[in-house]
Design a protein around this motif. Structure first.
Motif, PDB file in Angstrom:
ATOM      1  N   SER A  10       0.947  -0.975  -0.157  1.00 53.37           N
ATOM      2  CA  SER A  10       0.327  -0.122  -0.056  1.00 53.37           C
ATOM      3  C   SER A  10       0.966   1.234  -0.203  1.00 53.37           C
ATOM      4  N   LEU A  11       2.214   1.163   0.471  1.00 54.69           N
ATOM      5  CA  LEU A  11       2.934   2.822   1.065  1.00 54.69           C
ATOM      6  C   LEU A  11       3.283   2.719  -0.323  1.00 54.69           C
ATOM      7  N   ALA A  70       1.613   1.784  -3.147  1.00 55.86           N
ATOM      8  CA  ALA A  70       1.232   2.270  -4.044  1.00 55.86           C
ATOM      9  C   ALA A  70       0.373   3.756  -3.575  1.00 55.86           C
ATOM     10  N   GLY A  71       1.155   3.971  -2.754  1.00 51.99           N
ATOM     11  CA  GLY A  71       0.344   5.605  -2.496  1.00 51.99           C
ATOM     12  C   GLY A  71      -1.329   5.669  -1.767  1.00 51.99           C
ATOM     13  N   ASN A  72      -1.685   4.359  -1.646  1.00 50.83           N
ATOM     14  CA  ASN A  72      -3.480   4.525  -0.741  1.00 50.83           C
ATOM     15  C   ASN A  72      -3.643   3.025  -0.163  1.00 50.83           C
ATOM     16  N   ARG A 119       1.942   6.134   7.114  1.00 50.99           N
ATOM     17  CA  ARG A 119       2.803   6.221   5.420  1.00 50.99           C
ATOM     18  C   ARG A 119       3.492   7.495   6.181  1.00 50.99           C
TER      19      ARG A 119
END
Length: 181
Positions: free
Chosen positions: A115-116, A118-120, A148
């Protein structure tokens, strides 16, 4: 509980007088069932990790560690739903000196690292790992932004490494389950 959670945990919960309801389909299915049961019964649902009160409570772990070891500069935190990691990140930010926070995820359930990158928040398929308490599939809406903005590093470990760590802890007289090892 998610179906496939450790039988010992379910038995301990029953011994404490609670009814155990299992959900097939991993942690995401468990959370969906919990929301439905709470709505149907009028019960208060307190999410196991994605709740401000839980995050604050779990952050006290880091506060106590920092109180006992004020010179600490590195804190390794097991990552399940992210409540413990988010709480520890917040608490580490209160330290007098810089403390690096390293999240440790099972390779089979590395939803925070994915997720980090991917930014979301990204939902992973249900996984199998000896660390059944760390099988979260998706970072929480509350925990993800905290992690994050504050975690220093995430590392993934395999089941063999988890079991080795558990054995070392047991030898040192510190009984621990796989998720905490």
């Amino acid at each position: 509980m998610a179906a496939g959670a450790g039988r010992e945990k379910a038995d301990a919960i029953r011994r404490l007088g609670a009814r155990v309801v299992t959900a097939d389909g991993g942690v995401a299915a468990r959370d969906q069932l919990a929301r439905r049961l709470a709505a149907d019964t009028g019960a208060l649902l307190v999410h196991s990790s994605d709740d401000e009160r839980v995050i604050a409570g779990q952050g006290t772990v880091a506060l106590e560690i920092l109180e006992e070891a004020p010179d600490l500069d590195l804190l390794f935190v097991p990552v399940g739903g992210g409540g413990l990691l988010a709480g520890c990140c917040l608490a580490a930010g209160l330290a007098v000196r810089p403390v690096r926070v390293i999240g440790v995820e099972p390779q089979e359930a590395s939803r925070y690292a994915v997720s980090l990158a991917a930014g979301n928040p990204v939902e992973l398929p249900a996984s199998r790992t000896v660390a059944d308490g760390l099988r979260g599939q998706r970072p929480g809406e509350i925990t993800f932004p905290i992690v994050r903005g504050r975690v220093d590093e995430l590392i993934a470990v395999g089941d063999d490494e988890i079991l080795r760590a558990m054995e070392l802890l047991h030898r040192a007289g510190l009984p621990a389950e796989p998720s905490g090892s």
